[in-house]
Write a protein that holds these residues in place. Structure first.
Motif, mmCIF file in Angstrom:
data_model
loop_
_atom_site.group_PDB
_atom_site.id
_atom_site.type_symbol
_atom_site.label_atom_id
_atom_site.label_comp_id
_atom_site.label_asym_id
_atom_site.label_seq_id
_atom_site.Cartn_x
_atom_site.Cartn_y
_atom_site.Cartn_z
ATOM 1 N N ASP A 7 0.821 -1.204 0.000
ATOM 2 C CA ASP A 7 0.000 0.000 0.000
ATOM 3 C C ASP A 7 0.858 1.257 0.000
ATOM 4 O OD1 ASP A 7 -2.356 -1.370 -0.096
ATOM 5 O OD2 ASP A 7 -2.698 -1.296 2.062
ATOM 6 N N GLN A 8 1.997 1.230 0.687
ATOM 7 C CA GLN A 8 2.865 2.395 0.752
ATOM 8 C C GLN A 8 3.431 2.753 -0.617
ATOM 9 O OE1 GLN A 8 5.783 1.590 3.807
ATOM 10 N NE2 GLN A 8 4.910 3.265 4.993
ATOM 11 N N GLU A 9 3.650 1.780 -1.457
ATOM 12 C CA GLU A 9 4.215 2.044 -2.771
ATOM 13 C C GLU A 9 3.167 2.541 -3.755
ATOM 14 O OE1 GLU A 9 7.919 -0.975 -3.188
ATOM 15 O OE2 GLU A 9 5.925 -1.868 -3.056
ATOM 16 N N GLU A 10 1.890 2.408 -3.420
ATOM 17 C CA GLU A 10 0.824 2.832 -4.316
ATOM 18 C C GLU A 10 0.331 4.244 -4.030
ATOM 19 O OE1 GLU A 10 -2.244 -0.099 -4.320
ATOM 20 O OE2 GLU A 10 -0.875 -1.689 -4.875
ATOM 21 N N ASP A 24 -1.143 19.586 1.560
ATOM 22 C CA ASP A 24 -0.358 18.416 1.952
ATOM 23 C C ASP A 24 -1.304 17.231 1.851
ATOM 24 O OD1 ASP A 24 1.133 16.425 3.221
ATOM 25 O OD2 ASP A 24 1.869 17.780 4.784
ATOM 26 N N GLU A 25 -1.140 16.428 0.802
ATOM 27 C CA GLU A 25 -2.103 15.381 0.488
ATOM 28 C C GLU A 25 -1.415 14.035 0.264
ATOM 29 O OE1 GLU A 25 -5.496 15.896 0.079
ATOM 30 O OE2 GLU A 25 -5.403 18.063 0.382
ATOM 31 N N ILE A 26 -2.114 12.981 0.587
ATOM 32 C CA ILE A 26 -1.699 11.621 0.242
ATOM 33 C C ILE A 26 -2.568 11.208 -0.949
ATOM 34 C CG2 ILE A 26 -1.506 9.225 0.998
ATOM 35 C CD1 ILE A 26 0.364 11.142 2.508
ATOM 36 N N VAL A 27 -1.913 10.848 -2.053
ATOM 37 C CA VAL A 27 -2.656 10.538 -3.279
ATOM 38 C C VAL A 27 -2.153 9.241 -3.889
ATOM 39 C CG1 VAL A 27 -3.111 12.972 -3.776
ATOM 40 C CG2 VAL A 27 -1.118 11.854 -4.789
ATOM 41 N N ASP A 28 -2.974 8.665 -4.727
ATOM 42 C CA ASP A 28 -2.580 7.502 -5.522
ATOM 43 C C ASP A 28 -1.416 7.930 -6.397
ATOM 44 O OD1 ASP A 28 -2.474 5.764 -7.900
ATOM 45 O OD2 ASP A 28 -4.322 4.892 -7.137
ATOM 46 N N SER A 29 -0.397 7.115 -6.478
ATOM 47 C CA SER A 29 0.796 7.480 -7.237
ATOM 48 C C SER A 29 0.524 7.661 -8.725
ATOM 49 C CB SER A 29 1.890 6.426 -7.032
ATOM 50 O OG SER A 29 1.452 5.170 -7.514
ATOM 51 N N ARG A 30 -0.597 7.164 -9.208
ATOM 52 C CA ARG A 30 -0.935 7.272 -10.634
ATOM 53 C C ARG A 30 -1.934 8.381 -10.930
ATOM 54 N NH1 ARG A 30 -2.916 1.362 -10.636
ATOM 55 N NH2 ARG A 30 -3.661 2.312 -8.748
ATOM 56 N N LEU A 31 -2.310 9.159 -9.932
ATOM 57 C CA LEU A 31 -3.297 10.222 -10.107
ATOM 58 C C LEU A 31 -2.710 11.355 -10.935
ATOM 59 C CD1 LEU A 31 -6.154 11.241 -9.208
ATOM 60 C CD2 LEU A 31 -4.955 12.414 -7.334
ATOM 61 N N SER A 32 -3.414 11.745 -11.995
ATOM 62 C CA SER A 32 -2.923 12.856 -12.819
ATOM 63 C C SER A 32 -3.103 14.174 -12.064
ATOM 64 C CB SER A 32 -3.668 12.919 -14.146
ATOM 65 O OG SER A 32 -4.981 13.414 -13.956
ATOM 66 N N ALA A 74 0.212 13.966 -10.197
ATOM 67 C CA ALA A 74 0.171 14.857 -9.037
ATOM 68 C C ALA A 74 1.485 14.770 -8.268
ATOM 69 C CB ALA A 74 -1.007 14.496 -8.137
ATOM 70 N N ALA A 75 2.070 13.592 -8.217
ATOM 71 C CA ALA A 75 3.331 13.401 -7.498
ATOM 72 C C ALA A 75 4.455 14.255 -8.076
ATOM 73 C CB ALA A 75 3.732 11.926 -7.532
ATOM 74 N N GLN A 76 4.366 14.592 -9.343
ATOM 75 C CA GLN A 76 5.409 15.373 -9.989
ATOM 76 C C GLN A 76 5.398 16.842 -9.589
ATOM 77 O OE1 GLN A 76 4.329 13.551 -13.975
ATOM 78 N NE2 GLN A 76 6.509 13.931 -14.265
ATOM 79 N N VAL A 77 4.335 17.321 -8.958
ATOM 80 C CA VAL A 77 4.291 18.716 -8.538
ATOM 81 C C VAL A 77 4.620 18.875 -7.061
ATOM 82 C CG1 VAL A 77 2.731 19.405 -10.391
ATOM 83 C CG2 VAL A 77 1.793 18.787 -8.147
ATOM 84 N N ASP A 78 5.101 17.818 -6.437
ATOM 85 C CA ASP A 78 5.533 17.916 -5.047
ATOM 86 C C ASP A 78 6.597 19.011 -4.945
ATOM 87 O OD1 ASP A 78 5.632 17.048 -2.298
ATOM 88 O OD2 ASP A 78 7.574 16.131 -2.766
ATOM 89 N N GLY A 79 6.367 19.981 -4.080
ATOM 90 C CA GLY A 79 7.298 21.086 -3.899
ATOM 91 C C GLY A 79 7.136 22.218 -4.901
ATOM 92 N N SER A 80 6.160 22.118 -5.775
ATOM 93 C CA SER A 80 5.976 23.125 -6.833
ATOM 94 C C SER A 80 4.850 24.096 -6.516
ATOM 95 C CB SER A 80 5.659 22.427 -8.157
ATOM 96 O OG SER A 80 6.757 21.693 -8.611
ATOM 97 N N GLU A 81 4.854 25.184 -7.289
ATOM 98 C CA GLU A 81 3.782 26.183 -7.257
ATOM 99 C C GLU A 81 2.911 25.940 -8.482
ATOM 100 O OE1 GLU A 81 3.451 29.252 -5.349
ATOM 101 O OE2 GLU A 81 5.111 28.805 -4.000
#
Length: 167
Positions: A7-10, A24-32, A74-81
Protein backbone atom coordinates in the motif's frame (compact mmCIF):
# COMPACT_ATOMS: atom_id res chain seq x y z
CA UNK A 1 7.36 -12.47 -11.95
CA UNK A 2 6.66 -8.91 -10.79
CA UNK A 3 6.84 -8.18 -7.06
CA UNK A 4 3.59 -7.20 -5.37
CA UNK A 5 3.29 -3.56 -4.44
CA UNK A 6 2.53 -2.70 -0.86
CA UNK A 7 0.00 0.00 0.00
CA UNK A 8 2.87 2.39 0.75
CA UNK A 9 4.22 2.04 -2.77
CA UNK A 10 0.82 2.83 -4.32
CA UNK A 11 0.35 6.18 -2.60
CA UNK A 12 2.58 9.22 -2.32
CA UNK A 13 2.62 12.37 -0.27
CA UNK A 14 2.35 15.57 -2.27
CA UNK A 15 3.04 18.95 -0.72
CA UNK A 16 2.31 21.69 -3.22
CA UNK A 17 1.04 25.23 -3.34
CA UNK A 18 -1.99 25.74 -5.58
CA UNK A 19 -3.20 29.28 -6.20
CA UNK A 20 -1.27 30.44 -3.15
CA UNK A 21 -2.69 27.81 -0.79
CA UNK A 22 -0.44 25.05 0.57
CA UNK A 23 -1.79 21.51 0.27
CA UNK A 24 -0.36 18.42 1.95
CA UNK A 25 -2.10 15.38 0.49
CA UNK A 26 -1.70 11.62 0.24
CA UNK A 27 -2.66 10.54 -3.28
CA UNK A 28 -2.58 7.50 -5.52
CA UNK A 29 0.80 7.48 -7.24
CA UNK A 30 -0.94 7.27 -10.63
CA UNK A 31 -3.30 10.22 -10.11
CA UNK A 32 -2.92 12.86 -12.82
CA UNK A 33 -2.45 16.48 -11.86
CA UNK A 34 -5.70 17.32 -13.68
CA UNK A 35 -7.65 14.79 -11.64
CA UNK A 36 -5.93 15.92 -8.43
CA UNK A 37 -6.97 19.51 -9.10
CA UNK A 38 -10.53 18.63 -10.11
CA UNK A 39 -11.43 15.85 -7.68
CA UNK A 40 -9.22 16.35 -4.65
CA UNK A 41 -9.02 20.15 -4.57
CA UNK A 42 -12.36 20.81 -6.31
CA UNK A 43 -10.78 23.30 -8.73
CA UNK A 44 -12.99 22.42 -11.66
CA UNK A 45 -11.92 25.26 -13.95
CA UNK A 46 -9.23 22.96 -15.32
CA UNK A 47 -10.97 20.92 -18.01
CA UNK A 48 -10.07 17.54 -19.45
CA UNK A 49 -10.51 17.26 -23.20
CA UNK A 50 -8.39 14.75 -25.05
CA UNK A 51 -6.35 13.48 -22.07
CA UNK A 52 -3.38 13.12 -24.44
CA UNK A 53 -1.91 16.62 -24.12
CA UNK A 54 -3.07 17.72 -27.56
CA UNK A 55 -6.06 20.00 -26.98
CA UNK A 56 -4.67 22.20 -24.19
CA UNK A 57 -7.93 22.46 -22.22
CA UNK A 58 -6.14 21.22 -19.09
CA UNK A 59 -3.30 23.76 -19.24
CA UNK A 60 -2.13 25.10 -15.88
CA UNK A 61 1.03 26.90 -14.82
CA UNK A 62 3.59 24.96 -12.79
CA UNK A 63 6.59 26.87 -11.48
CA UNK A 64 6.00 29.55 -14.11
CA UNK A 65 5.61 27.27 -17.13
CA UNK A 66 2.40 26.37 -18.95
CA UNK A 67 1.94 22.59 -18.80
CA UNK A 68 -0.70 20.04 -19.68
CA UNK A 69 -2.06 18.79 -16.38
CA UNK A 70 -3.37 15.59 -17.98
CA UNK A 71 0.21 14.56 -18.76
CA UNK A 72 1.66 15.17 -15.30
CA UNK A 73 1.17 13.08 -12.22
CA UNK A 74 0.17 14.86 -9.04
CA UNK A 75 3.33 13.40 -7.50
CA UNK A 76 5.41 15.37 -9.99
CA UNK A 77 4.29 18.72 -8.54
CA UNK A 78 5.53 17.92 -5.05
CA UNK A 79 7.30 21.09 -3.90
CA UNK A 80 5.98 23.13 -6.83
CA UNK A 81 3.78 26.18 -7.26
CA UNK A 82 0.69 25.48 -9.36
CA UNK A 83 -1.68 28.10 -10.77
CA UNK A 84 -5.08 27.30 -12.21
CA UNK A 85 -7.62 29.50 -13.97
CA UNK A 86 -9.24 30.17 -10.60
CA UNK A 87 -6.14 32.23 -9.69
CA UNK A 88 -6.76 34.78 -12.44
CA UNK A 89 -9.79 36.48 -10.88
CA UNK A 90 -9.33 39.08 -8.18
CA UNK A 91 -9.93 38.27 -4.53
CA UNK A 92 -13.32 39.94 -4.85
CA UNK A 93 -14.20 37.62 -7.76
CA UNK A 94 -13.85 40.30 -10.43
CA UNK A 95 -12.40 39.12 -13.71
CA UNK A 96 -8.69 39.63 -14.29
CA UNK A 97 -7.53 41.75 -17.23
CA UNK A 98 -7.11 38.81 -19.60
CA UNK A 99 -10.46 37.30 -18.64
CA UNK A 100 -12.16 40.67 -19.12
CA UNK A 101 -10.52 41.09 -22.53
CA UNK A 102 -11.67 37.60 -23.59
CA UNK A 103 -15.18 38.59 -22.57
CA UNK A 104 -15.03 41.98 -24.26
CA UNK A 105 -13.79 40.52 -27.56
CA UNK A 106 -16.18 37.55 -27.51
CA UNK A 107 -13.20 35.19 -27.43
CA UNK A 108 -15.31 32.37 -26.03
CA UNK A 109 -18.33 30.47 -27.17
CA UNK A 110 -18.95 27.23 -25.32
CA UNK A 111 -16.13 28.03 -22.87
CA UNK A 112 -14.76 24.51 -22.52
CA UNK A 113 -11.29 25.38 -23.83
CA UNK A 114 -11.17 28.86 -22.31
CA UNK A 115 -9.33 28.01 -19.10
CA UNK A 116 -6.51 26.39 -21.06
CA UNK A 117 -6.22 29.38 -23.38
CA UNK A 118 -6.21 31.77 -20.42
CA UNK A 119 -3.43 29.87 -18.68
CA UNK A 120 -1.33 29.50 -21.84
CA UNK A 121 -1.65 33.19 -22.65
CA UNK A 122 -0.96 34.21 -19.05
CA UNK A 123 2.31 32.27 -19.14
CA UNK A 124 3.21 33.78 -22.52
CA UNK A 125 2.51 37.34 -21.37
CA UNK A 126 4.76 36.82 -18.35
CA UNK A 127 7.57 36.01 -20.77
CA UNK A 128 7.08 39.24 -22.72
CA UNK A 129 4.80 41.31 -24.87
CA UNK A 130 2.91 39.88 -27.79
CA UNK A 131 3.34 42.49 -30.51
CA UNK A 132 1.54 41.20 -33.59
CA UNK A 133 -1.44 39.13 -34.65
CA UNK A 134 0.94 36.50 -36.05
CA UNK A 135 2.73 36.27 -32.71
CA UNK A 136 -0.61 36.04 -30.90
CA UNK A 137 -1.67 33.18 -33.17
CA UNK A 138 1.61 31.40 -32.36
CA UNK A 139 0.86 31.74 -28.64
CA UNK A 140 -2.66 30.40 -29.18
CA UNK A 141 -1.57 27.56 -31.49
CA UNK A 142 -0.88 25.18 -28.61
CA UNK A 143 -4.56 24.98 -27.73
CA UNK A 144 -7.55 23.85 -29.73
CA UNK A 145 -10.95 25.51 -29.90
CA UNK A 146 -13.69 24.05 -32.04
CA UNK A 147 -16.11 26.97 -31.67
CA UNK A 148 -14.36 30.27 -32.36
CA UNK A 149 -12.36 31.61 -35.25
CA UNK A 150 -9.65 32.73 -32.80
CA UNK A 151 -9.99 36.38 -33.94
CA UNK A 152 -11.44 37.45 -30.59
CA UNK A 153 -8.66 35.68 -28.72
CA UNK A 154 -6.01 37.40 -30.87
CA UNK A 155 -7.63 40.79 -30.19
CA UNK A 156 -7.87 40.12 -26.45
CA UNK A 157 -4.27 38.97 -26.20
CA UNK A 158 -2.98 41.98 -28.12
CA UNK A 159 -5.08 44.39 -26.05
CA UNK A 160 -3.76 43.07 -22.74
CA UNK A 161 -0.20 42.80 -24.04
CA UNK A 162 -0.30 46.44 -25.17
CA UNK A 163 -1.62 47.49 -21.76
CA UNK A 164 -4.98 48.64 -23.10
CA UNK A 165 -6.91 46.21 -20.88
CA UNK A 166 -8.66 47.42 -17.78
CA UNK A 167 -6.58 47.50 -14.63
Amino acid sequence: MQPELSDQEEVVRVVTTVNGVRHDEIVDSRLSLADFLRTRLRLTGTHLGCEHGVCGACTVIVDGAAVRSCLLLAAQVDGSEVETVESLAGEDGDLGDLQAAFRKHHAVQCGFCTSGFLMSTTAALREGRVTSAAEARDVLAGNICRCTGYAGMVAALLEVSEGRGRR
